[in-house]
Write a protein that holds these residues in place. Sequence first.
Motif, PDB file in Angstrom:
ATOM      1  N   TYR A  30       0.826  -1.212   0.000  1.00 33.21           N
ATOM      2  CA  TYR A  30       0.000   0.000   0.000  1.00 33.21           C
ATOM      3  C   TYR A  30       0.859   1.260   0.000  1.00 33.21           C
ATOM      4  N   VAL A  31       1.900   1.267   0.833  1.00 29.04           N
ATOM      5  CA  VAL A  31       2.758   2.449   0.939  1.00 29.04           C
ATOM      6  C   VAL A  31       3.494   2.701  -0.374  1.00 29.04           C
ATOM      7  N   THR A  32       4.019   1.640  -0.978  1.00 25.93           N
ATOM      8  CA  THR A  32       4.756   1.780  -2.240  1.00 25.93           C
ATOM      9  C   THR A  32       3.849   2.299  -3.349  1.00 25.93           C
ATOM     10  N   ARG A  33       2.644   1.758  -3.431  1.00 27.75           N
ATOM     11  CA  ARG A  33       1.707   2.194  -4.461  1.00 27.75           C
ATOM     12  C   ARG A  33       1.346   3.662  -4.295  1.00 27.75           C
ATOM     13  N   GLU A  34       1.050   4.066  -3.076  1.00 25.77           N
ATOM     14  CA  GLU A  34       0.690   5.468  -2.844  1.00 25.77           C
ATOM     15  C   GLU A  34       1.872   6.399  -3.072  1.00 25.77           C
ATOM     16  N   ALA A  35       3.076   5.949  -2.742  1.00 24.13           N
ATOM     17  CA  ALA A  35       4.271   6.768  -2.975  1.00 24.13           C
ATOM     18  C   ALA A  35       4.481   6.999  -4.476  1.00 24.13           C
ATOM     19  N   GLU A  36       4.255   5.967  -5.269  1.00 26.55           N
ATOM     20  CA  GLU A  36       4.402   6.105  -6.716  1.00 26.55           C
ATOM     21  C   GLU A  36       3.349   7.053  -7.290  1.00 26.55           C
ATOM     22  N   LEU A  37       2.116   6.931  -6.815  1.00 23.75           N
ATOM     23  CA  LEU A  37       1.051   7.829  -7.270  1.00 23.75           C
ATOM     24  C   LEU A  37       1.330   9.275  -6.852  1.00 23.75           C
ATOM     25  N   LEU A  38       1.887   9.427  -5.657  1.00 16.23           N
ATOM     26  CA  LEU A  38       2.191  10.769  -5.168  1.00 16.23           C
ATOM     27  C   LEU A  38       3.276  11.424  -6.015  1.00 16.23           C
ATOM     28  N   ILE A  39       4.300  10.669  -6.352  1.00 18.42           N
ATOM     29  CA  ILE A  39       5.376  11.208  -7.196  1.00 18.42           C
ATOM     30  C   ILE A  39       4.837  11.589  -8.566  1.00 18.42           C
ATOM     31  N   ASP A  40       3.993  10.730  -9.149  1.00 22.92           N
ATOM     32  CA  ASP A  40       3.389  11.035 -10.455  1.00 22.92           C
ATOM     33  C   ASP A  40       2.556  12.316 -10.371  1.00 22.92           C
ATOM     34  N   LYS A  41       1.835  12.491  -9.250  1.00 20.59           N
ATOM     35  CA  LYS A  41       1.032  13.699  -9.068  1.00 20.59           C
ATOM     36  C   LYS A  41       1.914  14.925  -8.985  1.00 20.59           C
ATOM     37  N   PHE A  42       3.020  14.836  -8.274  1.00 22.45           N
ATOM     38  CA  PHE A  42       3.952  15.959  -8.165  1.00 22.45           C
ATOM     39  C   PHE A  42       4.520  16.329  -9.534  1.00 22.45           C
ATOM     40  N   ILE A  43       4.851  15.314 -10.320  1.00 22.11           N
ATOM     41  CA  ILE A  43       5.407  15.572 -11.661  1.00 22.11           C
ATOM     42  C   ILE A  43       4.383  16.274 -12.535  1.00 22.11           C
ATOM     43  N   ASP A  44       3.134  15.812 -12.492  1.00 21.48           N
ATOM     44  CA  ASP A  44       2.072  16.448 -13.289  1.00 21.48           C
ATOM     45  C   ASP A  44       1.854  17.897 -12.864  1.00 21.48           C
ATOM     46  N   LEU A  45       1.868  18.139 -11.559  1.00 23.82           N
ATOM     47  CA  LEU A  45       1.662  19.504 -11.068  1.00 23.82           C
ATOM     48  C   LEU A  45       2.806  20.422 -11.480  1.00 23.82           C
ATOM     49  N   MET A  46       4.027  19.918 -11.486  1.00 20.89           N
ATOM     50  CA  MET A  46       5.165  20.739 -11.895  1.00 20.89           C
ATOM     51  C   MET A  46       5.102  21.064 -13.378  1.00 20.89           C
ATOM     52  N   LYS A  47       4.566  20.131 -14.166  1.00 20.10           N
ATOM     53  CA  LYS A  47       4.451  20.374 -15.606  1.00 20.10           C
ATOM     54  C   LYS A  47       3.380  21.411 -15.921  1.00 20.10           C
ATOM     55  N   THR A  48       2.311  21.417 -15.127  1.00 21.50           N
ATOM     56  CA  THR A  48       1.198  22.324 -15.415  1.00 21.50           C
ATOM     57  C   THR A  48       1.328  23.652 -14.674  1.00 21.50           C
ATOM     58  N   ALA A  49       1.418  23.591 -13.348  1.00 20.42           N
ATOM     59  CA  ALA A  49       1.449  24.820 -12.552  1.00 20.42           C
ATOM     60  C   ALA A  49       2.869  25.326 -12.316  1.00 20.42           C
ATOM     61  N   GLY A  50       3.818  24.417 -12.240  1.00 16.19           N
ATOM     62  CA  GLY A  50       5.191  24.811 -11.993  1.00 16.19           C
ATOM     63  C   GLY A  50       5.525  24.939 -10.514  1.00 16.19           C
ATOM     64  N   HIS A  51       4.506  25.037  -9.677  1.00 13.00           N
ATOM     65  CA  HIS A  51       4.703  25.114  -8.236  1.00 13.00           C
ATOM     66  C   HIS A  51       3.406  24.652  -7.563  1.00 13.00           C
ATOM     67  N   PHE A  52       3.509  24.215  -6.311  1.00 10.57           N
ATOM     68  CA  PHE A  52       2.338  23.731  -5.590  1.00 10.57           C
ATOM     69  C   PHE A  52       2.698  23.543  -4.131  1.00 10.57           C
ATOM     70  N   ASP A  53       1.662  23.428  -3.302  1.00  9.47           N
ATOM     71  CA  ASP A  53       1.834  23.132  -1.883  1.00  9.47           C
ATOM     72  C   ASP A  53       1.681  21.626  -1.702  1.00  9.47           C
ATOM     73  N   PRO A  54       2.731  20.920  -1.300  1.00  4.62           N
ATOM     74  CA  PRO A  54       2.646  19.450  -1.227  1.00  4.62           C
ATOM     75  C   PRO A  54       1.825  18.920  -0.056  1.00  4.62           C
ATOM     76  N   TYR A  55       1.497  19.789   0.913  1.00  7.13           N
ATOM     77  CA  TYR A  55       0.846  19.309   2.154  1.00  7.13           C
ATOM     78  C   TYR A  55      -0.430  18.537   1.851  1.00  7.13           C
ATOM     79  N   ARG A  56      -1.304  19.119   1.032  1.00 12.33           N
ATOM     80  CA  ARG A  56      -2.609  18.506   0.762  1.00 12.33           C
ATOM     81  C   ARG A  56      -2.443  17.122   0.146  1.00 12.33           C
ATOM     82  N   TYR A  57      -1.531  16.988  -0.792  1.00 15.04           N
ATOM     83  CA  TYR A  57      -1.376  15.717  -1.500  1.00 15.04           C
ATOM     84  C   TYR A  57      -0.691  14.661  -0.625  1.00 15.04           C
ATOM     85  N   ILE A  58       0.214  15.102   0.240  1.00 17.61           N
ATOM     86  CA  ILE A  58       0.830  14.156   1.168  1.00 17.61           C
ATOM     87  C   ILE A  58      -0.218  13.627   2.137  1.00 17.61           C
TER      88      ILE A  58
END
Length: 211
Positions: A107-135
Amino acid sequence: MHDPHLALTSLKQKYGNVMQIHIGTVPVVVLSGFETIYQALVVQGDDFKARPDFYSFRFIGNGKSLTFGKDCGDVWYERKRMAQRALKSFSTSSNPMSLSSCYLETYVTREAELLIDKFIDLMKTAGHFDPYRYIMLSVTNVICAVCFGRTYDYNDKELTELLELNSEFGKVTGSGYPADFIPILRFLPTRIRNFWTTIILNRTRCLRLRA
């Protein structure tokens, strides 16, 4: 009181590692020092395992909440053991469908991978974000996987509303409820009391809809 930890440290130097103070009408025992706290919470853990019988705890959970209840008897102990056994099972039982060492790691590994993918998508679109909500969403999904056998999308309305409510609850109640220590304040409308009333009404409404 500003910087209460500094004030208590000063009192500790004068009165020692065990002292009693009064907050409003409630006597409070203050413990200081590693050895003193270890003695209380570990060696004499059974004597200190209960929560105080605060008015706010009874107001929120009607005296039946596992989190805000004062009960630490046989029922509480059995629930604690059940939770410990369940967590141990998830952390030791291997998942035949995964290369991970146990279900919890899966479970932890799967969520960690999804979280990293989400961070990458946010950096591509917005360029910056607050990670607290997604963590928080990622950690919550691990808990949901263990407790309910399912996870939620990061945009799931029910999950995001629950986390927002939890965050607001922490902000409102984090500094304590004065009426727990000064009883007459229980009869006065306050932001905290109004917030709790809203939570209880919403919870009752949800239960009625589900019923």
